[in-house]
Design an enzyme around this catalytic site. Structure first.
Site, PDB file in Angstrom:
ATOM      1  N   SER A   1     -41.368 -14.170  36.293  1.00 18.62           N
ATOM      2  CA  SER A   1     -42.775 -14.326  35.931  1.00 18.62           C
ATOM      3  C   SER A   1     -42.929 -15.533  35.021  1.00 18.62           C
ATOM      4  CB  SER A   1     -43.285 -13.092  35.194  1.00 18.62           C
ATOM      5  OG  SER A   1     -44.568 -13.373  34.649  1.00 18.62           O
TER       6      SER A   1
ATOM      7  N   ASP B   1     -53.839 -16.245  31.736  1.00 18.82           N
ATOM      8  CA  ASP B   1     -54.769 -15.753  32.741  1.00 18.82           C
ATOM      9  C   ASP B   1     -56.141 -15.718  32.098  1.00 18.82           C
ATOM     10  OD1 ASP B   1     -52.700 -15.330  34.557  1.00 18.82           O
ATOM     11  OD2 ASP B   1     -52.358 -13.295  33.842  1.00 18.82           O
TER      12      ASP B   1
ATOM     13  N   GLU C   1     -54.280 -17.672  42.966  1.00 18.42           N
ATOM     14  CA  GLU C   1     -54.647 -17.078  41.679  1.00 18.42           C
ATOM     15  C   GLU C   1     -55.441 -18.092  40.849  1.00 18.42           C
ATOM     16  OE1 GLU C   1     -51.023 -13.848  41.079  1.00 18.42           O
ATOM     17  OE2 GLU C   1     -51.195 -15.501  39.660  1.00 18.42           O
TER      18      GLU C   1
HETATM   19 ZN   LIG Z   1     -50.856 -15.011  35.444  1.00 16.42          ZN
END
Ligand SMILES: [Zn+2]
Length: 290
Positions: free
Chosen positions: A204, A213, A262
Site C-alpha cells: 500500500s 485520500d 482512484e
Molecule cells: Zn489511497
C-alpha cells in the site's frame, strides 16, 4: 525522457483491488452521511471498525535521513535528462523471492503489487497537515511526511480560494495496520476476496506517508469514482501537480498501476516531477520505468 516512454507492462494483473479500501471503510465509519453516496467498491460494505482506534506505535523506529530525495535532482542547470530520476530497475532488491524497494523514503519511490515496501519501514517526520479531516484528531491516518504535508496545505489553501471544499480522509498507514486489515478481511471473507478488496501489507502506497485520500462534503467523505466528476475532483486532477501531487491511479491505466481508477488518491512526488508526469499524462510506473 525516452526511457520512460518505453515502459512495458510486465506482470501487473488486472486492476481489481482498491488500494484505498480500508480508507473507504474508515471514512465510512467516521462519517455518517457518506452511506448515502454511491459506493462502487464492494469493500465499503465491510466494517473495519476494529482498527479504528489503533494508536500510532511506529513513530519511534529509526530511519535513514531523507537525503535520497534530493540526490536525483538535476544540479547542473541543464534541462532535464533521462538520469534525473531513479529508474525502477535500480531501486529494487530481491529478498526471499520478493521485490523490495530500496528507496522507501524517497519522494520518487514506486510501491505497487510487485514492489514491496520493507516491513519495518516507517517514514521520518510524520506530521499532521493543517487541513480539514474526516478522521478524528490524533488518528495516525492524519499523518503525512512533513514535506508532503506542507504541500498538501498549500494545495488545500489554493483549492479553497477557488471555492473548492476539499477534505482529507486518509494518509499514512503502517505496515502493521495494513497487515491487520488484510488478515481481518481474509478471516472474514476468505483470501480471494481479501485480495480483491485490500492491499497486502507492504504494497500500500499509504505506508510511504506521501499519499492522501481526499473527498468532498458533497460526497459525504466517501471515496468513490464520483469524486472525479465533482468540481473538487476536477480541480484536483487539473491542479494537484502545481503543488507536487499526482493522481496516482488513472483511468485507463489500470493494467499498468494494478489498481482501479482512484481520483481521490493523490501522491506527492515534488513539483518538478509532478509537472512532467501531469503533462505527459502517465503513471509513476511509466515515468520511472527502465
Ligand atoms: Zn489511497
Amino acid at each position: 525522457m525516452t526511457a520512460r516512454n518505453l515502459f512495458i507492462v510486465t506482470g501487473l494483473s488486472l486492476a481489481l483491488v482498491a488500494g484505498c479500501s480500508s480508507d473507504e471503510q474508515s471514512a465510512k465509519n467516521q462519517n455518517q452521511a457518506e452511506d448515502k453516496t454511491e459506493q462502487p467498491d464492494e469493500s465499503k460494505e465491510e466494517n473495519n471498525a476494529t482498527y479504528e482506534n489503533e494508536s500510532a506505535t511506529e513513530s519511534d523506529q529509526p530511519n535513514e535521513d531523507e537525503s535520497s530525495t534530493s540526490e536525483y535532482k538535476n544540479e547542473n542547470g541543464q534541462s532535464e535528462n533521462q538520469n534525473a530520476y531513479p529508474a525502477m530497475g535500480e531501486t529494487v532488491a530481491e529478498e526471499n523471492g520478493k521485490k523490495i524497494v530500496t528507496n522507501p523514503d524517497s519522494i520518487y519511490v514506486v510501491a505497487n503489487k510487485e514492489r514491496n515496501l520493507p516491513a519495518d519501514f516507517v517514514p521520518e517526520n510524520l506530521v499532521e497537515p493543517d487541513v480539514p479531516f474526516y478522521a478524528n484528531e490524533g488518528d495516525p491516518k492524519r499523518l503525512m511526511v512533513e514535506e508532503a504535508a506542507k504541500a498538501l496545505e498549500e494545495m488545500f489553501d489554493a483549492a479553497n480560494k477557488d471555492g473548492m471544499q476539499l477534505k482529507a480522509v486518509s494518509g499514512y498507514r503502517s505496515y502493521e495496520r495494513q497487515e491487520a486489515i488484510f488478515a481481518y478481511n481474509a478471516d472474514r471473507y476468505g483470501a480471494e476476496k481479501a485480495n480483491r478488496v485490500s492491499a497486502h501489507a507492504g504494497q500500500s502506497e499509504h505506508q510511504t506517508g506521501l499519499t492522501m485520500d481526499i473527498s468532498a462534503p458533497s460526497l459525504g467523505g466517501s471515496l468513490s469514482e464520483k469524486f472525479g466528476s465533482t468540481p473538487e475532483g476536477e480541480w484536483v486532477a487539473e491542479n494537484a501537480y502545481m503543488y507536487g501531487f499526482v493522481v496516482r491511479y488513472l483511468k485507463g491505466k489500470e493494467e499498468i498501476t494494478g489498481y482501479q481508477y482512484e481520483p481521490w488518491h493523490v501522491r506527492y512526488v515534488g513539483k518538478e516531477a509532478a509537472k512532467e508526469i501531469h503533462e505527459a499524462g502517465i503513471t509513476l510506473e511509466e515515468f520511472f520505468a527502465k
